[in-house]
Motif scaffolding. Structure first.
Motif, short mmCIF file in Angstrom:
data_model
loop_
_atom_site.label_atom_id
_atom_site.label_comp_id
_atom_site.label_asym_id
_atom_site.label_seq_id
_atom_site.Cartn_x
_atom_site.Cartn_y
_atom_site.Cartn_z
N PRO A 113 0.82 -1.22 0.00
CA PRO A 113 0.00 0.00 0.00
C PRO A 113 0.85 1.26 0.00
O PRO A 113 1.90 1.32 0.63
CB PRO A 113 -0.80 -0.12 1.30
N PRO B 240 1.14 4.97 1.27
CA PRO B 240 0.50 5.79 2.31
C PRO B 240 0.17 7.19 1.81
O PRO B 240 0.81 7.71 0.90
CB PRO B 240 1.56 5.84 3.41
N ARG C 165 -4.99 1.99 7.07
CA ARG C 165 -4.37 1.47 5.83
C ARG C 165 -3.72 2.57 5.00
O ARG C 165 -2.92 2.29 4.10
CB ARG C 165 -5.43 0.74 4.99
N ASP C 166 -4.06 3.82 5.29
CA ASP C 166 -3.50 4.94 4.52
C ASP C 166 -2.30 5.58 5.21
O ASP C 166 -1.82 6.63 4.76
CB ASP C 166 -4.57 6.00 4.29
N TRP D 148 1.57 5.30 7.45
CA TRP D 148 2.76 4.62 7.93
C TRP D 148 3.22 5.31 9.20
O TRP D 148 3.19 6.54 9.29
CB TRP D 148 3.90 4.68 6.91
N ARG E 252 0.84 -1.08 14.70
CA ARG E 252 0.33 -2.12 13.79
C ARG E 252 -1.08 -2.56 14.18
O ARG E 252 -1.85 -3.01 13.34
CB ARG E 252 1.25 -3.34 13.81
#
Length: 202
Positions: free
Chosen positions: A6, A8, A185-186, A188, A201
């Protein structure tokens, strides 16, 4: 076949040890000594030490009341140990902490590459300063500047006045997401301590 990695939209950046270096033992000792002096002679050195420990424990303990911030818990703990009223406890604790912290700049230093990275990252991502919220915003902004950075580069800075949990509680990271309308999910998380930052996490 592996799922695509993914990309970010937002970077959550730690401060201490990630963007800002510190000489730990000497800095912590000088801060403790400074506030003990600031609180005397009204408070004995022993009471001051007990208050420092109690405030630290309170801030890192999750509170069942979602309206209470880390700063609220710190002030209540300080008031309990010192016997001061809550308003006086808040004035004494917060005022002396910022005053003493201003004197500690020589014990902090920008980490190599951090300024260049933030300058580059700000052109590609939205940046959140996900620092452990054991200080009020004013003190955190001092430290950001000591790292050679402008606090305005961050769309959000976590601090004791708004956060309800500290690292490494997963609740801390969830609140950062919630306050900024972000999805995990978007994002880091970039930090330097496995114990403190890896719970992101969850």
């Amino acid at each position: 076949m592996l799922a695509p990695f993914p990309h970010p939209k937002t970077l959550l950046l730690d401060l201490d040890g990630t963007l800002l270096g510190m000489r730990p033992g000497r800095t912590q000792f000088r801060f403790a000594l400074g506030v003990i002096r600031a609180w005397s002679p009204e408070l004995s050195a022993w009471t001051s030490l007990r208050a420092i420990r109690s405030v630290g424990r309170a801030m890192r303990t999750l509170d069942p009341d979602p309206a209470r911030t880390c700063a609220d818990r710190a002030v209540d703990a300080f008031a309990r140990v010192t016997g001061l009223g809550r308003e006086e406890a808040a004035h004494r604790l917060m005022g002396s902490s910022e005053k003493v912290f201003r004197t500690l700049q020589p014990h902090f230093f920008p980490l190599p590459g951090a300024q260049d990275f933030v300058r580059w990252a700000s052109q590609h991502f939205s940046l959140v300063l996900a620092t452990d919220p054991v200080w009020l915003r004013e003190i955190i902004e001092h430290r950001v500047r000591w790292a050679g950075l402008d606090p305005a580069v961050f769309k959000f800075i976590s601090h004791a006045g708004i956060m309800r949990a500290c690292k490494p509680h997963p609740e801390y990271f969830q609140q950062v997401l919630d306050l900024n309308g972000l999805l995990a999910r978007d994002c880091w998380m970039i930090g330097n301590e496995e114990r403190m930052d890896l719970p992101a996490r969850q």
